[in-house]
Design a protein around this motif. Structure first.
Motif, mmCIF file in Angstrom:
data_model
loop_
_atom_site.group_PDB
_atom_site.id
_atom_site.type_symbol
_atom_site.label_atom_id
_atom_site.label_comp_id
_atom_site.label_asym_id
_atom_site.label_seq_id
_atom_site.Cartn_x
_atom_site.Cartn_y
_atom_site.Cartn_z
ATOM 1 N N SER A 268 -0.720 14.359 5.545
ATOM 2 C CA SER A 268 -0.598 13.724 4.231
ATOM 3 C C SER A 268 -0.781 14.788 3.161
ATOM 4 O O SER A 268 -1.181 15.926 3.445
ATOM 5 N N LEU A 303 6.107 4.456 0.913
ATOM 6 C CA LEU A 303 4.933 4.372 1.779
ATOM 7 C C LEU A 303 4.801 5.639 2.601
ATOM 8 O O LEU A 303 5.672 5.972 3.410
ATOM 9 N N LYS A 307 0.921 3.630 3.322
ATOM 10 C CA LYS A 307 0.252 3.379 2.054
ATOM 11 C C LYS A 307 1.149 3.810 0.897
ATOM 12 O O LYS A 307 1.759 4.881 0.932
ATOM 13 N N SER A 308 1.189 2.970 -0.140
ATOM 14 C CA SER A 308 2.032 3.253 -1.290
ATOM 15 C C SER A 308 1.524 4.482 -2.032
ATOM 16 O O SER A 308 0.316 4.659 -2.236
ATOM 17 N N GLN A 595 -2.433 6.973 -4.778
ATOM 18 C CA GLN A 595 -2.077 5.753 -4.071
ATOM 19 C C GLN A 595 -2.222 4.574 -5.013
ATOM 20 O O GLN A 595 -3.177 4.477 -5.782
ATOM 21 N N GLY A 597 -2.462 1.404 -4.212
ATOM 22 C CA GLY A 597 -3.300 0.315 -3.737
ATOM 23 C C GLY A 597 -2.556 -0.951 -3.414
ATOM 24 O O GLY A 597 -3.129 -2.037 -3.411
#
Length: 598
Positions: A268, A303, A307-308, A595, A597
């Motif tokens: 990431s 994503l 996760k956005s 992010q 959320g």
């Protein structure tokens, strides 16, 4: 003669669980190499006498023969041995003042000593801009077109024990039927712009490989390994840190599927985990550092590992800090990407062509997600099948080279292309090529919006073929005042994430004045301040890559005392000095969550 880079024979990644045969290529990571970088002799040949005199039999010895006088009465009208020298890798425009604007042919020559072995040998070029004709010891190896992708030739039976010489005819003349075409807003650097190497491998070797997470999963790794040689062996893939060791058998073509489950730590932007991967087959062993992550879209969200994420980015040209020439060293890549990190970025747009492999690998290490693109730019010849084939080849070469780099999350197929039916069909076919080659990453392109009832509207028909909509919008610079941008609204016909792929304005570093005075740092800062207010009101915005990190040369920009053939839209000067707008964007990125959320 086998040319490994340069033939789009077949595509080579997993598509819907099936392996398509791979473009012939050679994995260069962790290989035995003889570096041919350094000083090369060169001859400027604007009339191309060294080529056409031979081709049309005016003179039987072209420059590539490196002809010598055998006696005092011989007529030989060139001499590499007494010619000047250029650095390779490098562009000729910034090495010699009198060649700053030169476009045409230059002949390069390099002599080298070689010790013959029982290994196979390949002559590798990281990139040559634009048209390259390559000769070894006076014999033609082949040709390559395209200024930003690698290519190589097998020379096992051509290279001699002792002294050898390579001659390369390099021509950067712009032509309508090329990719990019005759018009662009970056410098047409000519030369052998990336490293040249002799690569030695066993008789049977790991030609290429791909390992990625299967689309839609976080623990299923899929891929393939391609062997080249007469005696296929059992192939072993190992990730020692993750205690992964799998064996597979190649088919009659040397192609083997790889599939296994493992709870890997995912790569990431906040934790760019890379694993050492070892691939072995017989006497050949290749190691690489590979990250594993998933990237997908869901509605208006991007994503990363489910996760956005908001892409806080910047556009970058492959231009070296402090010299303004083509990037030639990993340290220059680290400087550029380090400036992006300082700005607060987790994302970079590598515009407008494939950057060198060091840039992408260092982004992998630093946790910078990457938008990578080919130079399909402005008004190319949309109805020419040869142009389409050229664009497809550059696209596949880019994907094949960087397919194992976790940092690359988007392939871009176009930038600022005016809408027409031929253009949309051309670009649609590029997206089909990209998806057939790699279905695990997102596809994008930098489109243009138009004004409707006071809104900026995105309804380009090409958008239906993309995962992420990119758009270039220069409110406050090419249209309107900076103040007119803050309340500008946006509409889009697609339920997809939007990345504002370009916005900004020019400023001469150190020039100050009113915020209404063009070319001052204050004006550029006002453009950024008001555009950021606009960005905050776009509900489907999922990222930005403002134009651009650093000032760069452009022959389109002649304004005396301000531009002097520089595009001044950089947030940083070519000498590394931050302009005021740098800190404005930095502040926005510091307050914007990575992010969302969702």
């Amino acid at each position: 003669m086998k040319q490994l880079f340069g033939h789009l024979l077949v595509l080579g990644l997993l598509v819907n669980g099936e392996v398509l045969l791979a473009q012939e290529t050679i994995a260069i990571a962790d290989r035995e190499t003889i570096l041919l970088d350094g000083k090369w002799r060169y001859i400027v040949d604007p009339m191309e006498n060294g080529y056409y005199n031979y081709r049309y039999k005016i003179n039987p010895n072209g420059f590539f023969k490196d002809q010598k006088m055998s006696n005092e009465s011989d007529l030989v009208e060139y001499n590499f041995d007494t010619s000047d020298q250029l650095n390779v890798p490098g562009d000729w425009n910034t090495q010699e003042d009198d060649m700053f604007f030169y476009e045409g042919t230059i002949w390069y020559k390099k002599s080298f000593l070689y010790t013959k072995t029982n290994k196979r040998t390949f002559l590798y070029f990281g990139a040559v801009n634009y048209d390259a004709k390559v000769y070894l010891n006076g014999e033609k190896l082949g040709e390559h077109q395209g200024g930003f992708t690698p290519f190589n030739f097998e020379v096992s039976d051509k290279v001699k024990a002792g002294e050898n010489f390579v001659v390369v005819k390099v021509d950067n003349t712009r032509k309508l039927e090329q990719i990019p075409t005759v018009n662009s807003d970056w410098y047409n650097f000519g030369g052998i712009t990336r490293s040249v190497k002799l690569i030695e491998v066993p008789q049977t070797f790991v030609q290429d490989y791909s390992l990625q997470l299967k689309k839609g999963t976080h623990d299923q790794v899929e891929g393939w390994v391609k062997l080249e040689g007469d005696s296929p062996k059992t192939i072993r893939v190992e990730i020692p840190e993750a205690k992964v060791s799998v064996s597979t058998q190649p088919d009659a073509n040397g192609l083997a599927k790889v599939s296994f489950k493992s709870k890997l730590k995912l790569w990431s932007d906040t934790d760019p985990k890379l694993y050492e991967v070892k691939i072995s087959a017989g006497n050949d062993v290749v190691t690489d550092k590979i990250g594993f992550r998933s990237i997908e879209v869901k509605g208006q969200d991007i994503l990363l590992n489910g996760k956005s994420v908001f892409l806080k980015g910047i556009s970058i040209h492959e231009v070296a800090p402090f010299t303004a020439g083509r990037v030639v060293a990993p340290e220059q890549c680290r400087t550029l990407l380090g400036w992006a990190k300082e700005l607060g970025c987790n994302f970079v747009r590598l515009a407008h062509y494939p950057h060198n492999e060091d840039m992408v690998r260092i982004a992998d290490e630093m946790g910078l997600m990457v938008w990578s693109e080919i130079p399909v730019y402005w008004t190319i010849d949309w109805e020419n099948d040869r142009v389409l084939a050229n664009a497809q080849k550059q696209l596949v070469d880019m994907i094949i080279r960087d397919k194992n780099r976790a940092a690359v999350i988007m392939w871009s197929v176009a930038n600022e292309t005016p809408i027409s039916e031929p253009r949309t069909d051309f670009l649609k076919r590029l997206t089909e090529t990209a998806r057939a080659t790699d279905n695990t990453r997102l596809l994008t392109g930098a489109l243009e919006a138009h004004s409707v009832d006071g809104y900026r509207m995105l309804d380009d028909p090409f958008g239906q073929y993309l995962d992420v909509i990119g758009v270039n919008n220069y409110c406050g610079w090419y249209g309107g005042t900076p103040e007119s941008c803050a309340d500008l609204g946006w509409k889009m016909t697609y339920d997809k994430p939007l990345v504002i792929s370009e916005f900004g304005g020019g400023a001469l570093q150190g020039m100050h004045g009113k915020a209404t005075e063009r070319w001052t740092e204050e004006y550029q800062e006002a453009v950024y301040e008001n555009n950021i207010q606009m960005l905050k009101k776009i509900p489907f915005l999922r990222g930005t890559t403002p134009w651009i990190l650093m000032d760069f040369f452009s022959a389109r920009r002649p304004l005396p005392d301000i531009q002097d053939y520089w595009n001044r839209k950089g947030l940083i000067s070519d000498q590394g000095i931050r302009k005021q707008a740098f800190f404005t964007l930095q502040e926005y990125y510091q307050e914007k969550p990575v992010q969302l959320g969702r």
